[in-house]
Design a protein around this motif. Structure first.
Motif, PDB file in Angstrom:
ATOM      1  N   VAL A  35       9.548   8.428   9.315  1.00 44.78           N
ATOM      2  CA  VAL A  35       9.306   7.056   8.841  1.00 44.78           C
ATOM      3  C   VAL A  35       8.416   7.022   7.586  1.00 44.78           C
ATOM      4  N   VAL A  36       7.371   7.851   7.583  1.00 40.23           N
ATOM      5  CA  VAL A  36       6.455   7.875   6.432  1.00 40.23           C
ATOM      6  C   VAL A  36       7.216   8.288   5.176  1.00 40.23           C
ATOM      7  N   GLY A  37       7.044   7.540   4.092  1.00 43.50           N
ATOM      8  CA  GLY A  37       7.722   7.840   2.832  1.00 43.50           C
ATOM      9  C   GLY A  37       9.165   7.362   2.803  1.00 43.50           C
ATOM     10  N   LYS A  38       9.654   6.886   3.939  1.00 39.83           N
ATOM     11  CA  LYS A  38      11.041   6.426   4.012  1.00 39.83           C
ATOM     12  C   LYS A  38      11.136   4.914   4.123  1.00 39.83           C
ATOM     13  N   GLU A  92       0.678  12.854   7.448  1.00 39.84           N
ATOM     14  CA  GLU A  92       2.022  13.031   6.904  1.00 39.84           C
ATOM     15  C   GLU A  92       2.106  12.530   5.458  1.00 39.84           C
ATOM     16  N   ALA A  93       1.504  11.388   5.172  1.00 42.50           N
ATOM     17  CA  ALA A  93       1.536  10.835   3.811  1.00 42.50           C
ATOM     18  C   ALA A  93       0.822  11.780   2.848  1.00 42.50           C
ATOM     19  N   ALA A  94      -0.317  12.312   3.276  1.00 44.75           N
ATOM     20  CA  ALA A  94      -1.073  13.250   2.430  1.00 44.75           C
ATOM     21  C   ALA A  94      -0.241  14.494   2.162  1.00 44.75           C
ATOM     22  N   LYS A  95       0.440  14.981   3.195  1.00 42.92           N
ATOM     23  CA  LYS A  95       1.300  16.150   3.060  1.00 42.92           C
ATOM     24  C   LYS A  95       2.412  15.898   2.041  1.00 42.92           C
ATOM     25  N   GLN A  96       2.966  14.684   2.064  1.00 38.91           N
ATOM     26  CA  GLN A  96       4.034  14.329   1.113  1.00 38.91           C
ATOM     27  C   GLN A  96       3.499  13.956  -0.268  1.00 38.91           C
ATOM     28  N   GLY A  97       2.171  13.819  -0.370  1.00 41.04           N
ATOM     29  CA  GLY A  97       1.564  13.437  -1.643  1.00 41.04           C
ATOM     30  C   GLY A  97       1.830  11.993  -2.031  1.00 41.04           C
TER      31      GLY A  97
END
Ligand SMILES: *Cc1c(COP(=O)(O)O)cnc(C)c1O
Length: 231
Positions: free
Chosen positions: A89-92, A111-116
């Protein structure tokens, strides 16, 4: 009744309810609650002019995204989100409206931090303190928001609430009003990574009451798509 006609009627209701409350109708957006409706129905609602779509289940979100169902409109997550599904869901989605625990907030941040990226969210508030509902209690909100400086990959844009279904609009107004007062209080406090512009409340049965009390986003399913088929 067609989806197109339903959306037109609801948009007119929004204008009437806003004017009756002395508000600018442009402050209020219409989120189509699309659960259990297929991609064709979602596309029709977007063409008819809903401002965004809200999905409840990760599986439905993923399927409809793979079918490009939401093209032309932002998509929000509005259902209970399990921490083991945040990756999907995060980033999507443009906004996660249903952040209902510190544990979920931490998982989304990780998760958001991981995706930057920076993920926009709303805090879900259990405004009537109902045992059956998730969300932060109104009295917990301040302490959660005061910690947001520790979550730079998240930005809080406001609150979402699902008050209990009341028999009369006086009781209904009490909970909507409580949410509105909370949002005004918080806006005055200026916490880091918090910018309270959205107050997501009001559904098919009570959106006029919610608008009268300051809602800036109504989430409407049945009144757009008809009754959901649970069989
Ligand atoms: C289903 C749903 C709605 C819309 O409910 P209706 O009564 O069909 O308009 C709104 N918000 C959430 C979180 C939902 O799950």
């Amino acid at each position: 009744m067609s989806i197109t006609k339903n959306v037109a009627r609801i948009k007119n209701d929004i204008i009437q309810a806003a004017i009756a409350a002395g508000r600018d109708p442009k402050e209020i957006s219409l989120c189509a609650a699309t659960k259990m409706n297929d991609s064709a129905a979602v596309r029709e609602a977007i063409l008819a002019g809903v401002d965004c779509c809200g999905e409840n289940r990760v599986q439905e979100l993923t399927l409809k995204q793979s079918q490009n169902a939401y093209e032309g409109a932002p998509v929000h997550f509005i259902g209970h989100l399990q921490t083991n599904k945040v990756k999907q869901v995060v980033g999507k989605v443009d906004l996660i409206q249903s952040v209902d625990s510190l544990r979920l907030l931490e998982a989304i941040h990780k998760e958001a931090a991981k995706q930057g990226i920076c993920q926009d969210i709303l805090l879900e508030v259990n405004v009537a303190n109902e045992a059956s509902k998730s969300g932060f209690l109104p009295e917990e909100v301040d302490s959660v928001l005061s910690k947001m400086g520790e979550f730079p990959a998240i930005r809080v844009l406001g609150f979402m609430a699902i008050p209990p279904i009341c028999q009369n609009s006086t009781d209904n107004h009490k909970f909507f009003q409580k949410m509105y007062n909370l949002s005004v209080d918080i806006r005055a406090k200026k916490y880091d990574n918090v910018c309270v512009n959205i107050l997501s409340m009001g559904m098919s049965g009570d959106y006029a009451d919610a608008i009268a009390c300051g809602s800036t986003m109504i989430r409407v399913g049945t009144a757009i798509f008809g009754a959901r088929n649970y069989s």
